[in-house]
Write an enzyme that holds these catalytic residues in place. Structure first.
Site, mmCIF file in Angstrom:
data_model
loop_
_atom_site.group_PDB
_atom_site.id
_atom_site.type_symbol
_atom_site.label_atom_id
_atom_site.label_comp_id
_atom_site.label_asym_id
_atom_site.label_seq_id
_atom_site.Cartn_x
_atom_site.Cartn_y
_atom_site.Cartn_z
ATOM 1 N N ASN A 1 -9.876 -3.917 -7.147
ATOM 2 C CA ASN A 1 -9.030 -2.986 -7.913
ATOM 3 C C ASN A 1 -9.465 -2.836 -9.375
ATOM 4 O OD1 ASN A 1 -5.900 -3.761 -6.168
ATOM 5 N ND2 ASN A 1 -7.378 -2.114 -5.810
ATOM 6 N N ASP B 1 0.795 -1.224 0.000
ATOM 7 C CA ASP B 1 0.000 0.000 0.000
ATOM 8 C C ASP B 1 0.828 1.275 0.000
ATOM 9 O OD1 ASP B 1 -2.843 -0.028 0.077
ATOM 10 O OD2 ASP B 1 -2.618 -1.355 1.813
HETATM 11 C C1 FPP Z 1 -1.774 -0.434 -3.509
HETATM 12 O O1 FPP Z 1 -1.375 0.920 -3.403
HETATM 13 C C2 FPP Z 1 -1.015 -1.104 -4.561
HETATM 14 C C3 FPP Z 1 -1.567 -1.692 -5.659
HETATM 15 C C4 FPP Z 1 -3.025 -1.731 -5.902
HETATM 16 C C5 FPP Z 1 -0.734 -2.310 -6.714
HETATM 17 C C6 FPP Z 1 0.517 -3.023 -6.257
HETATM 18 C C7 FPP Z 1 1.188 -3.544 -7.444
HETATM 19 C C8 FPP Z 1 2.500 -3.444 -7.694
HETATM 20 C C9 FPP Z 1 3.492 -2.883 -6.750
HETATM 21 C C10 FPP Z 1 2.936 -3.933 -9.015
HETATM 22 C C11 FPP Z 1 4.082 -4.818 -8.966
HETATM 23 C C12 FPP Z 1 3.738 -6.177 -8.596
HETATM 24 C C13 FPP Z 1 4.393 -7.222 -9.089
HETATM 25 C C14 FPP Z 1 4.076 -8.594 -8.609
HETATM 26 C C15 FPP Z 1 5.405 -7.052 -10.116
HETATM 27 P P1 FPP Z 1 -2.394 2.053 -3.802
HETATM 28 O O2 FPP Z 1 -2.373 2.251 -5.255
HETATM 29 O O3 FPP Z 1 -3.727 1.720 -3.224
HETATM 30 O O4 FPP Z 1 -1.762 3.295 -3.122
HETATM 31 P P2 FPP Z 1 -2.534 4.454 -2.377
HETATM 32 O O5 FPP Z 1 -3.208 3.802 -1.212
HETATM 33 O O6 FPP Z 1 -1.444 5.392 -1.972
HETATM 34 O O7 FPP Z 1 -3.491 5.058 -3.350
#
Ligand code: FPP
Length: 212
Positions: A50, A2
Site C-alpha cells: 500500500n 476491502d
Molecule cells: C482496502 O480498500 C483498505 C485499505 C487499504 C485501508 C483500510 C484502512 C482503514 C479502514 C483505516 C482504519 C483502520 C484503523 C485500524 C483505524 P481499498 O482502498 O483497496 O478499496 P478498493 O479496493 O475499493 O479500492
C-alpha cells in the site's frame, strides 16, 4: 477491509472518505465480535504494497490511524480491548511507532484483542521470522512471527468480491475457513456478520484429520 475506495468513488468522494467510513465499520464489527464471544479480531489496515498508493492517500491513512490510536484509548480500556499491531512497524513514522507502543502497553490487560496489520505482508513477516529462528519445530517458528501468542484465525472474511488471500496471514491461515462477500467494507453490517458466522458454523473442520 476491502472496498473503501470503491465505496467512496461511487459517491463521488475522495478515497479517504471511504477509509473513514471503513474505520467506523471496524468500530461496529468490534462490537459484533465481542457480543458473539469472539476473542480476537485481526484487520488488514495497510499492506507492505500500500506504500505505492498516492502520497495523499498514504498520508491520509496514516493520519486516520494516528487519530484512531489517540482518540480510542479510553474506549478501548473501558471495553477491555487489547490493541496489538503486526507488520514491519519500522516503516512507520517514529511518532506513530511510539503511539502504537504506548497503546499496546496501556491496553495489555484487555480480554478481547484487536490486531491491526500495518505495513504488513505475510512474506515479509515470514522472512523476518526466519532471520530470528533458531529452533526446529513449527511451534518454535510461530513464536518468531509477529502473531506470536495470537491463535491462528478460525475464519477469514474478505469483502468487496475479491477472492484472494493477498499476502495476509499465509502461515496462520493453514486451516482457516474463508467467507467471501461482495459487500464493500464500509457497508459490512450485522446481517452480513451473522451470515458469515452462520456459514462458518456449518463447516466441518477436520484440520487434516477425519471426523468419526
Ligand atoms: C482496502 O480498500 C483498505 C485499505 C487499504 C485501508 C483500510 C484502512 C482503514 C479502514 C483505516 C482504519 C483502520 C484503523 C485500524 C483505524 P481499498 O482502498 O483497496 O478499496 P478498493 O479496493 O475499493 O479500492
Amino acid at each position: 477491509m476491502d472496498g473503501n475506495g470503491r465505496w467512496a468513488t461511487s459517491r463521488l468522494k475522495p478515497r479517504i472518505f471511504g477509509h473513514r467510513a471503513g474505520a467506523q465499520a471496524l468500530d461496529r464489527v468490534m462490537h459484533y465480535c465481542k457480543d458473539a464471544g469472539i476473542k480476537y479480531l485481526t484487520v488488514y489496515a495497510f499492506s507492505t504494497e500500500n506504500w505505492k498508493r498516492s502520497e495523499e492517500e498514504v498520508s491520509g491513512l496514516m493520519t486516520l490511524l494516528s487519530t484512531f490510536i489517540k482518540s480510542k484509548e479510553k474506549e478501548l480500556l473501558e471495553n477491555g480491548v487489547r490493541f496489538r499491531v503486526i507488520g514491519r512497524r519500522t516503516d512507520l513514522s517514529e511518532k506513530l511507532q511510539k503511539e502504537i507502543a504506548e497503546l499496546e502497553e496501556k491496553t495489555k490487560g484487555g480480554a478481547f484483542t484487536l490486531v491491526v496489520a500495518l505495513s504488513y505482508g505475510s512474506r515479509d513477516e515470514i522472512v523476518r521470522a526466519a532471520m530470528k529462528f533458531k529452533g526446529s519445530t513449527e511451534e518454535e517458528f510461530a513464536e518468531c512471527l509477529d502473531t506470536a501468542g495470537i491463535p491462528d484465525p478460525d475464519l477469514i472474511i474478505r469483502t468487496s468480491g475479491e477472492l484472494r488471500l493477498s499476502n495476509f496471514l499465509m502461515w496462520q491461515a493453514a486451516y482457516s475457513e474463508f467467507y467471501f462477500t461482495d459487500k464493500l467494507w464500509p457497508d459490512f453490517d450485522k446481517e452480513e456478520f451473522d451470515k458469515a458466522l452462520e456459514s462458518f458454523s456449518k463447516r466441518e473442520r477436520r484440520m487434516g484429520g477425519r471426523l468419526k
